[in-house]
Design an enzyme around this catalytic site. Structure first.
Site, PDB file in Angstrom:
ATOM      1  N   THR A 145      42.236  48.894  42.320  1.00 39.33           N
ATOM      2  CA  THR A 145      41.726  47.629  41.782  1.00 39.33           C
ATOM      3  C   THR A 145      42.737  46.953  40.842  1.00 39.33           C
ATOM      4  O   THR A 145      43.596  47.610  40.264  1.00 39.33           O
ATOM      5  CB  THR A 145      40.392  47.857  41.031  1.00 39.33           C
ATOM      6  OG1 THR A 145      40.608  48.830  40.010  1.00 39.33           O
ATOM      7  CG2 THR A 145      39.301  48.317  41.968  1.00 39.33           C
ATOM      8  N   TRP A 147      43.752  44.137  37.517  1.00 42.86           N
ATOM      9  CA  TRP A 147      43.368  44.064  36.103  1.00 42.86           C
ATOM     10  C   TRP A 147      42.393  42.933  35.813  1.00 42.86           C
ATOM     11  O   TRP A 147      41.658  42.991  34.832  1.00 42.86           O
ATOM     12  CB  TRP A 147      44.620  43.876  35.218  1.00 42.86           C
ATOM     13  CG  TRP A 147      45.171  42.487  35.330  1.00 42.86           C
ATOM     14  CD1 TRP A 147      46.176  42.079  36.138  1.00 42.86           C
ATOM     15  CD2 TRP A 147      44.697  41.330  34.631  1.00 42.86           C
ATOM     16  NE1 TRP A 147      46.352  40.736  36.008  1.00 42.86           N
ATOM     17  CE2 TRP A 147      45.457  40.251  35.083  1.00 42.86           C
ATOM     18  CE3 TRP A 147      43.703  41.098  33.669  1.00 42.86           C
ATOM     19  CZ2 TRP A 147      45.263  38.954  34.610  1.00 42.86           C
ATOM     20  CZ3 TRP A 147      43.502  39.804  33.209  1.00 42.86           C
ATOM     21  CH2 TRP A 147      44.279  38.750  33.670  1.00 42.86           C
ATOM     22  N   SER A 173      43.619  49.346  37.650  1.00 46.46           N
ATOM     23  CA  SER A 173      44.881  48.808  37.125  1.00 46.46           C
ATOM     24  C   SER A 173      45.235  49.490  35.812  1.00 46.46           C
ATOM     25  O   SER A 173      44.372  49.743  34.965  1.00 46.46           O
ATOM     26  CB  SER A 173      44.751  47.303  36.899  1.00 46.46           C
ATOM     27  OG  SER A 173      45.852  46.843  36.144  1.00 46.46           O
ATOM     28  N   LEU A 175      46.557  48.061  33.471  1.00 54.44           N
ATOM     29  CA  LEU A 175      46.433  47.087  32.384  1.00 54.44           C
ATOM     30  C   LEU A 175      45.018  47.039  31.807  1.00 54.44           C
ATOM     31  O   LEU A 175      44.799  46.460  30.748  1.00 54.44           O
ATOM     32  CB  LEU A 175      46.828  45.689  32.888  1.00 54.44           C
ATOM     33  CG  LEU A 175      48.261  45.578  33.432  1.00 54.44           C
ATOM     34  CD1 LEU A 175      48.510  44.193  34.004  1.00 54.44           C
ATOM     35  CD2 LEU A 175      49.269  45.883  32.330  1.00 54.44           C
ATOM     36  N   SER A 225      47.576  41.991  44.520  1.00 54.79           N
ATOM     37  CA  SER A 225      48.487  40.923  44.958  1.00 54.79           C
ATOM     38  C   SER A 225      48.983  41.149  46.382  1.00 54.79           C
ATOM     39  O   SER A 225      48.919  42.270  46.906  1.00 54.79           O
ATOM     40  CB  SER A 225      49.672  40.863  43.999  1.00 54.79           C
ATOM     41  OG  SER A 225      50.394  42.073  44.069  1.00 54.79           O
ATOM     42  N   THR A 228      51.900  43.890  46.733  1.00 57.06           N
ATOM     43  CA  THR A 228      51.399  45.269  46.657  1.00 57.06           C
ATOM     44  C   THR A 228      50.549  45.587  47.883  1.00 57.06           C
ATOM     45  O   THR A 228      50.607  46.704  48.413  1.00 57.06           O
ATOM     46  CB  THR A 228      50.580  45.496  45.369  1.00 57.06           C
ATOM     47  OG1 THR A 228      51.280  44.946  44.271  1.00 57.06           O
ATOM     48  CG2 THR A 228      50.351  46.975  45.107  1.00 57.06           C
ATOM     49  N   GLU A 246      41.988  42.872  49.870  1.00 53.43           N
ATOM     50  CA  GLU A 246      41.442  41.688  49.180  1.00 53.43           C
ATOM     51  C   GLU A 246      42.574  41.165  48.305  1.00 53.43           C
ATOM     52  O   GLU A 246      42.835  41.714  47.229  1.00 53.43           O
ATOM     53  CB  GLU A 246      40.238  42.084  48.314  1.00 53.43           C
ATOM     54  CG  GLU A 246      39.048  42.640  49.072  1.00 53.43           C
ATOM     55  CD  GLU A 246      38.250  41.581  49.806  1.00 53.43           C
ATOM     56  OE1 GLU A 246      38.633  40.389  49.762  1.00 53.43           O
ATOM     57  OE2 GLU A 246      37.243  41.947  50.426  1.00 53.43           O
ATOM     58  N   CYS A 280      41.359  35.400  41.543  1.00 52.79           N
ATOM     59  CA  CYS A 280      41.789  35.218  42.936  1.00 52.79           C
ATOM     60  C   CYS A 280      41.152  33.981  43.537  1.00 52.79           C
ATOM     61  O   CYS A 280      41.753  33.312  44.365  1.00 52.79           O
ATOM     62  CB  CYS A 280      41.423  36.459  43.750  1.00 52.79           C
ATOM     63  SG  CYS A 280      39.681  36.875  43.699  1.00 52.79           S
TER      64      CYS A 280
END
Ligand code: NAD
Length: 503
Positions: A145, A147, A173, A175, A225, A228, A246, A280
Site C-alpha cells: 500500500t 502512504w 508504505s 512513510l 505509483s 513501482t 491500482e 490518486c
C-alpha cells in the site's frame, strides 16, 4: 491461540523511522523485515488460512463484523496516528477511515451472496449433468500500500481478500507505517481467537515489498505509483503470481455549457485540493466549454482563494509528504508557465516546502508535463474547449484512466459514456470511490483489477466449475472403443444445433 505479533515484536534487527512531514520529528520506528521474515509471515498466513476458509461465509461475516465494531470504537486512535504520521488534517484521515470501514462492512455482509456456489445451465449437449460454479479463496494475498491514504488502502484490500476467505500479508508504505500496521493488527484485536498470522504486517522499504512479490503469495494487490507497479508486475511474473495494480491518475473533469457552474467550481476545488492534491483520484485537469469559461474561472478563483494549507484542525490540507514530491510539483508548475500558461491562483511562489499553496493554471498546452503526467499536488489545470466532443477527446488523451467527472444538466450521459476511465461521477466528484458496492480501479497506466463491489470480491478468488453426471444418455461419447455411432451422433447434434441457425 494467540494474536498476530505486532510490528514492534518482530525479529528484524534494522529499523526505520516515520517522520512527521510538517515538523520533521520522528513519530514511530519500525523493523525492516527481510526476505526470510516475509517468508515466515507468508508460511504462517498459509497455515492460518485453512482455519479461516473453514469458518465459511457466516463465520467470516461474524469475525469481520466484530472487526468493524472494534475499528469504529477505536477511530480516534487512527485519526491521531494518521495525523501524526502525515500531518494531514484529521478530517482527511477521518474520510479515508470512513471509506475503509464501509468497505469492511459491505464485503462482510455481501461475500456470501456474491461468492456462494451457484447452479448454472449445463447446455443442451450435456443436459444430463448438473453444473455449478464456486468462487474459491486463493490462499495468501500480499497487499502493498501507498502512504497517501494508508488506512483506507489497507482496510479496503484486506476487506475484499479476507471476506473471500484468504489470509493476508500487508506491506504498508514506509512513510505511514503506524496507522497502516494498526489497521492490519486491529483484525486480531477484534478477533483474539483467530490463529496468529491470519492478517500479518511486514514493514520496511521497497526491498521488503519486493520480497513479498517474490514470496510465492497467491495474489499480489499493489496500490502505488506507475514505476513501482511496473517493478511489482515484473517481479511477480517470475513466479506467475497474479497481480492487481491500482496505480496513479490524471483525472479529468468536463464542464459543459449547461453545467451548474457554482456546483462545478466548488466540487473541482475540493476534488483538486483535498489531501493536498495527493490523491490518486484527485481532480488534476478540467475542460470547460468556451461559452462558460469566464464565468467558471471566476467561480473557481473565488472558491480556491478560501483554501489554506497548514496543520491546524481547520486547514484545508496539510504539507507535501516528501521533498521529492514538492520538486515534481515545482517542475510541473514551472513547465506550464514556461509553456505559455497563466496562473489564475498562485504560481511557483506557492511552493514553500513542506507546503504548497493552491495553484490553478489556465491554458496549459496539452502536451505539457502538467497535463500528461500525474502531479500529485494541489495544482489544478483548467483548459478551454470548443465543445464537449473536444473535451472528451482531450480527457481521453493521457495514458491514465482512473476517475473522472462530468458537470452538465442534460448532456451528462453522452459525455460520461465516452470517457475512458474506471469511474465517472456526474454533477459531483469522486462519489464512486466511496461506494463499496461498485468496482474501483483503472484502465491504461492507472492499472487493472478491481477492489470493491462484486468484482472486488471475485478478484480475490478463483472460479471453479463442478459438473456432476446425473444419468447416461445415448451412446457414450467419452468412452473407447470409438464407434461409427458416436461420430454419427455428434454430426447430427452439430447440424441440428448450429447449422440451421447460421443460414
Ligand atoms: P510508491 O509506488 O512509491 O510506493 C507504494 C508502495 O510500494 C510502498 O509501500 C513502497 O514501499 C512499495 N515499494 C517500493 N518499491 C517496491 C518494489 N520494488 N517492490 C514492491 N514494493 C515496492 O507510491 P506512494 O508514493 O506511496 O503512493 C503514491 C502513488 O500511489 C501515486 O501515484 C498515487 O496515484 C497512487 N495511488 C493509487 C491509488 C489507486 O487506488 N489507484 C490509491 C492511492 C494511491
Amino acid at each position: 491461540m494467540t494474536a498476530t505479533p505486532t510490528a514492534a515484536q518482530a525479529s528484524a534487527a534494522e529499523t526505520f523511522g516515520v517522520l512527521n512531514p510538517a515538523t520533521g520529528s520522528e513519530v514511530g520506528r519500525f523493523p525492516i523485515h527481510d526476505a526470510s521474515d516475509v517468508a515466515d509471515r507468508v508460511a504462517r498466513a498459509r497455515h492460518a488460512q485453512q482455519w479461516w476458509a473453514g469458518q465459511g461465509f457466516d463465520g467470516r461475516r461474524r469475525a469481520m463484523t466484530r472487526w468493524v465494531r472494534w475499528l469504529a470504537a477505536h477511530c480516534e486512535e487512527f485519526y491521531d496516528l494518521g495525523h501524526a504520521e502525515t500531518a494531514r488534517p484529521k478530517a482527511d484521515v477521518q474520510m479515508e477511515f470512513f471509506a475503509g470501514l464501509e468497505d469492511v462492512r459491505w464485503t462482510a455482509g455481501n461475500a456470501k451472496r456474491v461468492l456462494k456456489r451457484r447452479s448454472v445451465a449445463p447446455g443442451m449437449a450435456l443436459a444430463n449433468y448438473q453444473a455449478s460454479v464456486s468462487h474459491e479463496p486463493l490462499g495468501v494475498v500480499g497487499i502493498i500500500t501507498p502512504w497517501n491514504v494508508p488506512i483506507y488502502t489497507v482496510l479496503s484490500g484486506m476487506a475484499c481478500a479476507l471476506a473471500a476467505g484468504n489470509a493476508v500479508v500487508v506491506k504498508p508504505s514506509e512513510l505511514s507505517a503506524g496507522a497502516a500496521s494498526l489497521a492490519v493488527e486491529s483484525f486480531h484485536r477484534a478477533n483474539p481467537d483467530a490463529p496468529a498470522g491470519l492478517a500479518a504486517v511486514v514493514t520496511g522499504l521497497g526491498e521488503t515489498g519486493a520480497a513479498l512479490c517474490s514470496s510465492g503469495v497467491d495474489k499480489l494487490a499493489f496500490t502505488g505509483s506507475v514505476p513501482t507497479g511496473r517493478r511489482v508486475m515484473s517481479a511477480c511474473s517470475e513466479t506467475l503470481t497474479p497481480v492487481v495494480l491500482e496505480l496513479g491518475g490524471k483525472d479529468p473533469t468536463i464542464v459543459a455549457d449547461d453545467a451548474d457552474l457554482d456546483a462545478a467550481a466548488e466540487a473541482v476545488v475540493w476534488g483538486g485540493y483535498f489531501n493536498g492534491g495527493q490523491a490518486c483520484v484527485g481532480i488534476e485537469r478540467v475542460y470547460v466549454v468556451e461559452s462558460v469559461r469566464d464565468a467558471f474561472l471566476a467561480k473557481v478563483k473565488a472558491c480556491a482563494e478560501k483554501v489554506t494549507a497548514g496543520t491546524d484542525e481547520l486547514s484545508s490540507y496539510g504539507p507535501m509528504i516528501t521533498t521529492s514530491q514538492v520538486e515534481i510539483v515545482r517542475g510541473h508548475v514551472q513547465a506550464a508557465l514556461d509553456g505559455g500558461a497563466t496562473a489564475l491562483i498562485g504560481g511557483v511562489e506557492s511552493i514553500r516546502p513542506p507546503y504548497v499553496d493552491p495553484v490553478v493554471l489556465v491554458d496549459v498546452p496539452e502536451d505539457n508535463p502538467a497535463v500528461v503526467e500525474e502531479t500529485f499536488g494541489p495544482v489544478i489545470v483548467v483548459n478551454t474547449v470548443r465543445d464537449v466532443d473536444d473535451a472528451v477527446r482531450r480527457a481521453n488523451a493521457t495514458a491514465f484512466g482512473l476517475g473522472s467527472a462530468v458537470f452538465s444538466a442534460k448532456q451528462y450521459d453522452g459525455i460520461a459514456r465516452r470517457i475512458r476511465a474506471g469511474g465517472v461521477t456526474i454533477n459531483s466528484v469522486l462519489a464512486f470511490v466511496g461506494m463499496s458496492s461498485v468496482p474501483f480501479g483503472g484502465v491504461g497506466d492507472s492499472g487493472f483489477g478491481r477492489f470493491h463491489g462484486k468484482d472486488g470480491l471475485r478478484e480475490f478468488t478463483y472460479a471453479k466449475s463442478t459438473a456432476r453426471k446425473r444419468f447416461d444418455v445415448g451412446p457414450a461419447i467419452q468412452a473407447f472403443p470409438r464407434t461409427a455411432e458416436q461420430y454419427d451422433m455428434v454430426r447430427k447434434v452439430i447440424r441440428l444445433r448450429y447449422e440451421r441457425k447460421l443460414r
